[in-house]
Write a protein that holds these residues in place. Structure first.
Motif, mmCIF file in Angstrom:
data_model
loop_
_atom_site.group_PDB
_atom_site.id
_atom_site.type_symbol
_atom_site.label_atom_id
_atom_site.label_comp_id
_atom_site.label_asym_id
_atom_site.label_seq_id
_atom_site.Cartn_x
_atom_site.Cartn_y
_atom_site.Cartn_z
ATOM 1 N N ASP A 66 0.860 -1.189 0.000
ATOM 2 C CA ASP A 66 0.000 0.000 0.000
ATOM 3 C C ASP A 66 0.896 1.239 0.000
ATOM 4 O O ASP A 66 1.174 1.803 1.055
ATOM 5 N N PRO A 67 1.364 1.676 -1.178
ATOM 6 C CA PRO A 67 2.293 2.811 -1.249
ATOM 7 C C PRO A 67 1.781 4.067 -0.554
ATOM 8 O O PRO A 67 2.526 4.733 0.173
ATOM 9 N N ILE A 68 0.514 4.415 -0.764
ATOM 10 C CA ILE A 68 -0.055 5.605 -0.143
ATOM 11 C C ILE A 68 -0.128 5.434 1.368
ATOM 12 O O ILE A 68 0.187 6.333 2.141
ATOM 13 N N GLY A 69 -0.546 4.250 1.793
ATOM 14 C CA GLY A 69 -0.636 3.965 3.219
ATOM 15 C C GLY A 69 0.715 4.021 3.897
ATOM 16 O O GLY A 69 0.840 4.512 5.026
ATOM 17 N N VAL A 70 1.748 3.528 3.203
ATOM 18 C CA VAL A 70 3.101 3.552 3.770
ATOM 19 C C VAL A 70 3.565 4.987 4.000
ATOM 20 O O VAL A 70 4.132 5.315 5.044
ATOM 21 N N VAL A 71 3.302 5.859 3.036
ATOM 22 C CA VAL A 71 3.676 7.267 3.167
ATOM 23 C C VAL A 71 2.931 7.901 4.346
ATOM 24 O O VAL A 71 3.514 8.652 5.134
ATOM 25 N N ARG A 72 1.639 7.583 4.466
ATOM 26 C CA ARG A 72 0.834 8.135 5.556
ATOM 27 C C ARG A 72 1.391 7.663 6.912
ATOM 28 O O ARG A 72 1.505 8.451 7.857
ATOM 29 N N VAL A 73 1.739 6.396 6.994
ATOM 30 C CA VAL A 73 2.278 5.850 8.244
ATOM 31 C C VAL A 73 3.618 6.504 8.575
ATOM 32 O O VAL A 73 3.860 6.908 9.719
ATOM 33 N N MET A 74 4.488 6.645 7.577
ATOM 34 C CA MET A 74 5.810 7.242 7.805
ATOM 35 C C MET A 74 5.680 8.695 8.248
ATOM 36 O O MET A 74 6.389 9.138 9.165
ATOM 37 N N ASP A 75 4.774 9.445 7.610
ATOM 38 C CA ASP A 75 4.572 10.846 7.996
ATOM 39 C C ASP A 75 4.095 10.954 9.445
ATOM 40 O O ASP A 75 4.579 11.794 10.218
ATOM 41 N N ASN A 76 3.145 10.098 9.816
ATOM 42 C CA ASN A 76 2.603 10.159 11.172
ATOM 43 C C ASN A 76 3.604 9.639 12.204
ATOM 44 O O ASN A 76 3.628 10.127 13.338
ATOM 45 N N GLN A 77 4.425 8.674 11.819
ATOM 46 C CA GLN A 77 5.456 8.195 12.737
ATOM 47 C C GLN A 77 6.502 9.275 12.989
ATOM 48 O O GLN A 77 6.984 9.433 14.112
ATOM 49 N N ARG A 78 6.826 10.029 11.936
ATOM 50 C CA ARG A 78 7.776 11.133 12.092
ATOM 51 C C ARG A 78 7.189 12.222 12.990
ATOM 52 O O ARG A 78 7.862 12.730 13.890
ATOM 53 N N ASP A 79 5.926 12.562 12.741
ATOM 54 C CA ASP A 79 5.260 13.565 13.582
ATOM 55 C C ASP A 79 5.158 13.078 15.022
ATOM 56 O O ASP A 79 5.346 13.854 15.966
ATOM 57 N N LEU A 80 4.869 11.795 15.176
ATOM 58 C CA LEU A 80 4.733 11.213 16.514
ATOM 59 C C LEU A 80 6.043 11.297 17.280
ATOM 60 O O LEU A 80 6.065 11.693 18.452
ATOM 61 N N ALA A 81 7.149 10.944 16.621
ATOM 62 C CA ALA A 81 8.457 10.995 17.283
ATOM 63 C C ALA A 81 8.811 12.426 17.690
ATOM 64 O O ALA A 81 9.337 12.667 18.779
ATOM 65 N N LEU A 82 8.475 13.380 16.818
ATOM 66 C CA LEU A 82 8.782 14.784 17.099
ATOM 67 C C LEU A 82 7.974 15.295 18.288
ATOM 68 O O LEU A 82 8.517 15.919 19.204
ATOM 69 N N VAL A 83 6.682 14.998 18.292
ATOM 70 C CA VAL A 83 5.807 15.466 19.371
ATOM 71 C C VAL A 83 6.188 14.802 20.690
ATOM 72 O O VAL A 83 6.185 15.443 21.746
ATOM 73 N N GLN A 84 6.521 13.519 20.635
ATOM 74 C CA GLN A 84 6.939 12.829 21.855
ATOM 75 C C GLN A 84 8.221 13.439 22.423
ATOM 76 O O GLN A 84 8.400 13.486 23.643
ATOM 77 N N GLN A 85 9.104 13.918 21.541
ATOM 78 C CA GLN A 85 10.322 14.588 22.017
ATOM 79 C C GLN A 85 9.974 15.910 22.677
ATOM 80 O O GLN A 85 10.559 16.282 23.702
ATOM 81 N N TYR A 86 8.999 16.620 22.107
ATOM 82 C CA TYR A 86 8.555 17.869 22.725
ATOM 83 C C TYR A 86 7.994 17.604 24.118
ATOM 84 O O TYR A 86 8.224 18.384 25.050
ATOM 85 N N VAL A 87 7.240 16.526 24.258
ATOM 86 C CA VAL A 87 6.670 16.178 25.563
ATOM 87 C C VAL A 87 7.793 15.897 26.564
ATOM 88 O O VAL A 87 7.739 16.333 27.721
ATOM 89 N N LYS A 88 8.834 15.175 26.113
ATOM 90 C CA LYS A 88 9.981 14.909 26.988
ATOM 91 C C LYS A 88 10.672 16.213 27.383
ATOM 92 O O LYS A 88 11.079 16.392 28.535
ATOM 93 N N ASN A 89 10.811 17.122 26.405
ATOM 94 C CA ASN A 89 11.428 18.415 26.695
ATOM 95 C C ASN A 89 10.628 19.181 27.748
ATOM 96 O O ASN A 89 11.195 19.787 28.656
ATOM 97 N N ILE A 90 9.303 19.148 27.585
ATOM 98 C CA ILE A 90 8.428 19.857 28.527
ATOM 99 C C ILE A 90 8.536 19.258 29.920
ATOM 100 O O ILE A 90 8.622 19.983 30.922
ATOM 101 N N ASP A 91 8.536 17.938 30.005
ATOM 102 C CA ASP A 91 8.639 17.280 31.313
ATOM 103 C C ASP A 91 9.955 17.642 31.997
ATOM 104 O O ASP A 91 9.988 17.946 33.198
#
Length: 305
Positions: free
Chosen positions: A42-67
């Protein structure tokens, strides 16, 4: 078209290999619980998953920074609050000692208490975090904020830098306040040396509140304490406001984490019922193909002679 034994053998071998691959692939999907094993699924699905995984990792780092930032601010607030209590007592003493009703012995006793308060104040200013980094030295975190120089006077040896921490794509938050910023009065006199000077005045038996030097020292220390308390109070208020804002930003990030995980899950989520049914069909086909292949592989013209 002429069908040879080689054609039959090759076709059945290809069928066996393809069916075996399908069974293995479905088994892997069922074991991992995902419907996408490779980009081709699922090429489109793979791109969607990769984009959200990248966003997820970034936001989780922000949460760690805030803590981490929130913990650091809370620790700094604790020491600043202790400084306030110490200096409030110092101010009470400065008012009490500026009275002609006190004897020289009384003033000496107050001087001893002021010395202990001064030590406690210095300890709070030179407080460290769990890693041994000094909290109020700016970016010079390896240096104690204040030390005594060769003349016995307190000097600030940190820097004026403010550390910032990224808490979102577009937001950076100042993480510290320097001792230099909160300890010096508008006149440029720091409360540590001014307190030390006042202690010497209290210990001097030749001085009393009726003397101009004594009165000037008492008024000076009271003014300096008031200004320093205002500075520390402003720093505490600033930290409190930042803590409230960080809590709101963290809440927003946590909602985004849940959203990203939901999108990732929905995109690569496996329909177990459909996958299981397909697996059983492919497995049955594999068994039949295997049996057919065995029979064909044993065929020879000699079997019919």
């Amino acid at each position: 078209m002429r069908v040879t034994m080689q054609n039959l053998y090759t076709n059945n071998l290809n069928s066996l290999q393809n069916t075996t691959y399908d069974v293995a692939r479905l088994n892997q999907m069922l074991s991992k619980g995902v419907s996408i094993l490779s980009p081709s699924d699922d090429p489109i699905g793979v791109v969607r998953v990769m984009d959200n995984q990248r966003d997820l990792a970034l936001v989780q780092q922000y949460v760690k920074n805030i803590d981490s930032l929130s913990t650091s601010m809370s620790r700094a607030e604790t020491y600043l609050s202790s400084m306030v209590e110490t200096q409030q007592r110092m101010k009470e003493i400065s008012i009490a000692t500026n009275s002609s009703n006190l004897s020289k012995e009384d003033r000496a006793s107050y001087a001893s208490e002021m010395e202990e308060l001064l030590k406690g104040l210095v300890d709070n200013i030179n407080a460290t975090d769990e890693s041994g980094n000094y909290l109020f030295s700016g970016n010079a975190i390896e240096k104690a904020a204040v030390v005594k120089d060769a003349t016995g006077r307190y000097v600030y040896q940190g820097d004026a830098s403010e550390r910032t921490v990224q808490t979102s794509n577009s937001s950076w938050t100042t993480a510290n306040v320097t001792a230099e910023k909160v300890l010096f009065s508008n006149a440029g006199q720091d409360i540590l040396n001014q307190t030390m000077d006042y202690i010497n005045v209290l210990k001097d038996p030749s001085l009393s509140p009726s003397d101009a030097a004594f009165s000037a020292a008492a008024n000076g220390i009271q003014t300096a304490l008031s200004e320093t308390l205002d500075s520390i109070g402003a720093a505490i208020t600033d930290f409190g406001g930042k803590q409230n804002n960080l809590a709101l930003v963290k809440s927003s990030h946590e909602e985004m984490v849940l959203f990203s995980k939901q999108v990732i899950g929905e995109t690569q989520e496996l329909d177990y019922a459909a996958a299981t049914a397909e697996f059983n069909v492919k497995l049955t086909a594999l068994k039949i193909t295997q049996q057919t292949f065995v029979q064909i592989s044993q065929l020879s013209l000699f079997n019919h002679m």
